[in-house]
Design a protein around this motif. Structure first.
Motif, PDB file in Angstrom:
ATOM      1  N   ARG A   1       0.929  -1.107  -0.015  1.00 20.74           N
ATOM      2  CA  ARG A   1       0.040  -0.219  -0.204  1.00 20.74           C
ATOM      3  C   ARG A   1       0.782   1.237   0.104  1.00 20.74           C
ATOM      4  NH1 ARG A   1      -4.678  -0.322  -2.242  1.00 20.74           N
ATOM      5  NH2 ARG A   1      -3.041  -1.645  -3.354  1.00 20.74           N
ATOM      6  N   ALA A   2       2.099   0.994   0.662  1.00 17.17           N
ATOM      7  CA  ALA A   2       2.924   2.287   0.548  1.00 17.17           C
ATOM      8  C   ALA A   2       3.464   2.610  -0.641  1.00 17.17           C
ATOM      9  CB  ALA A   2       4.020   2.059   1.370  1.00 17.17           C
ATOM     10  N   SER A   3       3.678   1.524  -1.393  1.00 20.01           N
ATOM     11  CA  SER A   3       4.184   1.688  -2.727  1.00 20.01           C
ATOM     12  C   SER A   3       3.201   2.198  -3.839  1.00 20.01           C
ATOM     13  CB  SER A   3       4.609   0.282  -3.258  1.00 20.01           C
ATOM     14  OG  SER A   3       4.996   0.253  -4.686  1.00 20.01           O
ATOM     15  N   TYR A   4       1.936   1.411  -3.745  1.00 15.90           N
ATOM     16  CA  TYR A   4       0.656   1.941  -4.740  1.00 15.90           C
ATOM     17  C   TYR A   4       0.283   3.230  -4.308  1.00 15.90           C
ATOM     18  CZ  TYR A   4      -3.783   1.904  -6.647  1.00 15.90           C
ATOM     19  OH  TYR A   4      -4.866   2.127  -7.136  1.00 15.90           O
ATOM     20  N   TYR A   5      -0.014   3.861  -3.128  1.00 13.84           N
ATOM     21  CA  TYR A   5      -0.540   5.142  -2.818  1.00 13.84           C
ATOM     22  C   TYR A   5       0.676   6.171  -3.049  1.00 13.84           C
ATOM     23  CZ  TYR A   5      -5.030   3.516  -1.334  1.00 13.84           C
ATOM     24  OH  TYR A   5      -6.449   3.234  -1.023  1.00 13.84           O
ATOM     25  N   GLY A   6       1.995   5.875  -2.633  1.00 11.99           N
ATOM     26  CA  GLY A   6       2.899   6.872  -3.283  1.00 11.99           C
ATOM     27  C   GLY A   6       2.856   6.928  -4.708  1.00 11.99           C
ATOM     28  N   LEU A   7       2.817   5.745  -5.255  1.00  8.76           N
ATOM     29  CA  LEU A   7       2.964   5.910  -6.917  1.00  8.76           C
ATOM     30  C   LEU A   7       1.575   6.894  -7.277  1.00  8.76           C
ATOM     31  CD1 LEU A   7       3.717   2.898  -9.111  1.00  8.76           C
ATOM     32  CD2 LEU A   7       1.506   4.423  -9.366  1.00  8.76           C
TER      33      LEU A   7
ATOM     34  N   VAL B   1      -2.801  -1.334   6.186  1.00  7.65           N
ATOM     35  CA  VAL B   1      -3.182  -0.653   4.998  1.00  7.65           C
ATOM     36  C   VAL B   1      -3.177   1.046   5.208  1.00  7.65           C
ATOM     37  CG1 VAL B   1      -5.153   0.107   3.177  1.00  7.65           C
ATOM     38  CG2 VAL B   1      -4.634  -2.432   4.179  1.00  7.65           C
ATOM     39  N   ASN B   2      -3.800   1.530   6.217  1.00  7.58           N
ATOM     40  CA  ASN B   2      -3.745   3.010   6.464  1.00  7.58           C
ATOM     41  C   ASN B   2      -2.259   3.494   6.540  1.00  7.58           C
ATOM     42  OD1 ASN B   2      -6.679   4.300   6.683  1.00  7.58           O
ATOM     43  ND2 ASN B   2      -6.763   2.338   7.188  1.00  7.58           N
ATOM     44  N   LEU B   3      -1.879   2.900   7.593  1.00  9.45           N
ATOM     45  CA  LEU B   3      -0.316   3.391   7.736  1.00  9.45           C
ATOM     46  C   LEU B   3       0.593   3.451   6.548  1.00  9.45           C
ATOM     47  CD1 LEU B   3       1.526   4.135  10.154  1.00  9.45           C
ATOM     48  CD2 LEU B   3       2.214   1.908  10.518  1.00  9.45           C
ATOM     49  N   GLY B   4       0.256   2.257   5.835  1.00 14.41           N
ATOM     50  CA  GLY B   4       1.188   2.045   4.543  1.00 14.41           C
ATOM     51  C   GLY B   4       0.656   3.196   3.448  1.00 14.41           C
ATOM     52  N   SER B   5      -0.338   3.716   3.257  1.00 16.76           N
ATOM     53  CA  SER B   5      -0.850   4.703   2.660  1.00 16.76           C
ATOM     54  C   SER B   5      -0.293   5.906   3.014  1.00 16.76           C
ATOM     55  CB  SER B   5      -2.262   4.627   2.244  1.00 16.76           C
ATOM     56  OG  SER B   5      -3.039   4.828   3.416  1.00 16.76           O
ATOM     57  N   PHE B   6      -0.342   6.185   4.283  1.00 21.94           N
ATOM     58  CA  PHE B   6       0.010   7.426   5.071  1.00 21.94           C
ATOM     59  C   PHE B   6       1.618   7.748   4.649  1.00 21.94           C
ATOM     60  CE2 PHE B   6       1.711   9.869   8.522  1.00 21.94           C
ATOM     61  CZ  PHE B   6       0.899  10.949   8.417  1.00 21.94           C
ATOM     62  N   LEU B   7       2.351   6.470   5.147  1.00 19.35           N
ATOM     63  CA  LEU B   7       3.828   6.978   5.023  1.00 19.35           C
ATOM     64  C   LEU B   7       4.057   6.879   3.458  1.00 19.35           C
ATOM     65  CD1 LEU B   7       4.894   4.248   7.676  1.00 19.35           C
ATOM     66  CD2 LEU B   7       4.669   6.650   7.767  1.00 19.35           C
ATOM     67  N   GLY B   8       3.368   6.037   2.518  1.00 22.36           N
ATOM     68  CA  GLY B   8       3.939   6.054   1.049  1.00 22.36           C
ATOM     69  C   GLY B   8       3.834   7.454   0.638  1.00 22.36           C
ATOM     70  N   VAL B   9       2.494   8.152   0.845  1.00 24.74           N
ATOM     71  CA  VAL B   9       2.327   9.325   0.246  1.00 24.74           C
ATOM     72  C   VAL B   9       3.186  10.361   0.782  1.00 24.74           C
ATOM     73  CG1 VAL B   9       0.543  11.272   0.122  1.00 24.74           C
ATOM     74  CG2 VAL B   9      -0.199   8.942  -0.345  1.00 24.74           C
ATOM     75  N   LEU B  10       3.519  10.275   2.113  1.00 23.15           N
ATOM     76  CA  LEU B  10       4.539  11.299   2.955  1.00 23.15           C
ATOM     77  C   LEU B  10       5.939  11.065   2.026  1.00 23.15           C
ATOM     78  CD1 LEU B  10       4.638  13.456   5.104  1.00 23.15           C
ATOM     79  CD2 LEU B  10       5.229  11.546   6.671  1.00 23.15           C
ATOM     80  N   PHE B  11       6.396   9.840   2.142  1.00 24.22           N
ATOM     81  CA  PHE B  11       7.625   9.501   1.631  1.00 24.22           C
ATOM     82  C   PHE B  11       7.896   9.959   0.273  1.00 24.22           C
ATOM     83  CE2 PHE B  11      10.689   6.337   0.104  1.00 24.22           C
ATOM     84  CZ  PHE B  11      12.082   6.752   0.593  1.00 24.22           C
ATOM     85  N   MET B  12       7.038   9.556  -0.682  1.00 26.48           N
ATOM     86  CA  MET B  12       7.035   9.850  -2.067  1.00 26.48           C
ATOM     87  C   MET B  12       6.716  11.430  -2.393  1.00 26.48           C
ATOM     88  SD  MET B  12       7.662   7.057  -3.608  1.00 26.48           S
ATOM     89  CE  MET B  12       7.318   5.380  -3.446  1.00 26.48           C
ATOM     90  N   GLY B  13       6.231  11.936  -1.556  1.00 27.80           N
ATOM     91  CA  GLY B  13       5.896  13.565  -1.895  1.00 27.80           C
ATOM     92  C   GLY B  13       7.297  14.035  -1.382  1.00 27.80           C
ATOM     93  N   TYR B  14       7.966  13.738  -0.480  1.00 27.49           N
ATOM     94  CA  TYR B  14       9.615  14.162  -0.090  1.00 27.49           C
ATOM     95  C   TYR B  14      10.508  13.980  -1.338  1.00 27.49           C
ATOM     96  CZ  TYR B  14      14.005  14.526   2.327  1.00 27.49           C
ATOM     97  OH  TYR B  14      15.083  14.783   2.648  1.00 27.49           O
TER      98      TYR B  14
END
Length: 401
Positions: free
Chosen positions: A24-30, A148-161
């Protein structure tokens, strides 16, 4: 309610939860990068074209999930479908790093297809871990939902950075690597076999009725959730401008996730030791949802800083509502579906959500003109469902556990 004797979650829960978190971190970050990538200096797309492609991307997921679920349940097995889905998404992310329209279209296609294989099959396999101890299903799926929620939260934050400090390309490459890493826990875990599973003792009619109620409840909940999001977004924008508390724009936008984390942890602990019927949890979920929308309704169209606390209280109750509904739906599907076809049933659960989204989106223009209208409709709709669930609980003499 009753106390659960010697509660114990399956040892593989960490493997599946970690896999889902990374995926989810990968998917939502993407996803967070795609629109910016299309309208940026590389592809120079017009906004309308970019949003059209993004709409196709998200809208196609429901069909890919059905395909992936049928493949997992009927042909290649759930575990192989998960692995194939992760690999396809990783290849798709790497294709997106190629600065061309070809890379964009091939990458998005592979991500959609891979997510379709990955999502319903990992939900199915996770649920099968609990079928010999179904009283822990609600707690188990809440752990999964938290991942799922933690992954999406961290993914968007990390990819935004990464996007801000490095480049789109590095973000897509990292997303692909994370997707491959998400497969490691699955590779070291053992697949649950059907002969180990316990089937529900409920009649076929009751099982079908329970599943249909779950489908309708989750579809309506997310439909109301998304339509009320117009009002939430409007208030969020105004509070960012007038609030004396400094919070980043992303934190304002992710405030609901901030509440979801502690609420999930509390629910996990309580539901691990105390059992209540999943439809009782659904009932509480819709009660809390009505309260959340009612509190939002009390905030005037032009709020003041004093209404920030009221707004946050509403988001808190909305988070409580979400935790009592979203993960519990999967518990109901797992408990009342033939395990051989669980991934298929999970994939079909996305259809009512999509249908309600389409129905509510027809009225978006009116909702933007009158932000309180979706709250009124949401309160009415959730009240009707609440009455239906209460009636069902009252007329069911011996709820199946």
């Amino acid at each position: 309610m009753e106390k659960i004797q010697n509660p114990k979650h399956p040892t593989q829960i960490t493997h599946y939860s970690l896999s889902r978190l990374l995926e989810r971190a990968s998917y939502y970050g993407l996803r967070s990068l795609v629109i910016l990538y299309m309208v940026g200096e590389t592809l120079h797309m017009e906004d309308d074209e970019a949003f059209s492609i993004y709409g196709w991307f998200t809208g196609s997921l429901i069909f890919s999930q059905i395909i992936g679920a049928f493949m997992g349940d009927l042909l290649i097995g759930n575990r192989k479908a998960i692995l194939l889905g992760g690999i396809l998404q990783a290849i798709g992310a790497f294709c997106l790093s190629l600065p061309s329209l070809f890379g964009l279209y091939v990458g998005l296609f592979l991500v959609v297809l891979g997510s379709g294989f990955f999502t319903p099959n990992i939900i199915s396999n996770f649920g099968k871990l609990y079928l010999n101890n179904s009283k822990l299903l609600d707690s188990g799926y809440t752990i999964f939902y938290l991942a799922v929620n933690l992954g999406s939260f961290l993914g968007v934050l990390f990819m935004g950075y990464l996007n801000e400090k490095v480049s789109y390309r590095s973000g897509f490459i990292i997303a692909g690597i994370m997707m491959l890493l998400s497969l490691t826990p699955i590779l070291i875990s053992k697949e649950k076999t059907i002969h180990q599973l316990v089937k529900s003792n409920s009649s076929i009619v009751k099982r079908i009725l329970n599943i249909l109620i779950a489908f309708f409840a989750i579809g309506l909940f997310w439909g109301v959730y998304e339509s009320s999001g117009i009002r939430i977004f409007n208030l969020q924008f105004q509070f960012k401008e007038i609030s004396s508390f400094y919070l980043s724009e992303y934190l304002w936008e992710s405030m609901n996730s901030v509440f979801i984390f502690p609420i999930s942890l509390i629910a996990i602990v309580v539901w691990t030791y105390v059992y209540s019927h999943p439809f009782f949890k659904l009932m509480l979920g819709f009660i809390f949802g009505i309260i959340a929308l009612g509190i939002l309704f009390l905030i005037p169209e032009i709020p003041t800083e004093q209404h920030v606390i009221t707004y946050l209280v509403s988001l808190f109750f909305l988070g409580v509502s979400e935790i009592h509904i979203a993960p519990v739906i999967y518990s109901i599907l797992t408990k009342y579906t033939n395990p051989k076809y669980l991934a298929i049933m999970v994939s079909l659960a996305f259809i009512p959500t999509r249908l309600f989204h389409i129905i509510f989106s027809v009225f978006n223009d009116k909702f933007y003109e009158n932000p309180l209208l979706p709250l009124k409709i949401g309160i009415f709709a959730m009240t009707c469902v609440l009455i239906g669930i209460i009636s069902y609980l009252l007329f069911t003499k011996k709820p199946s556990r």
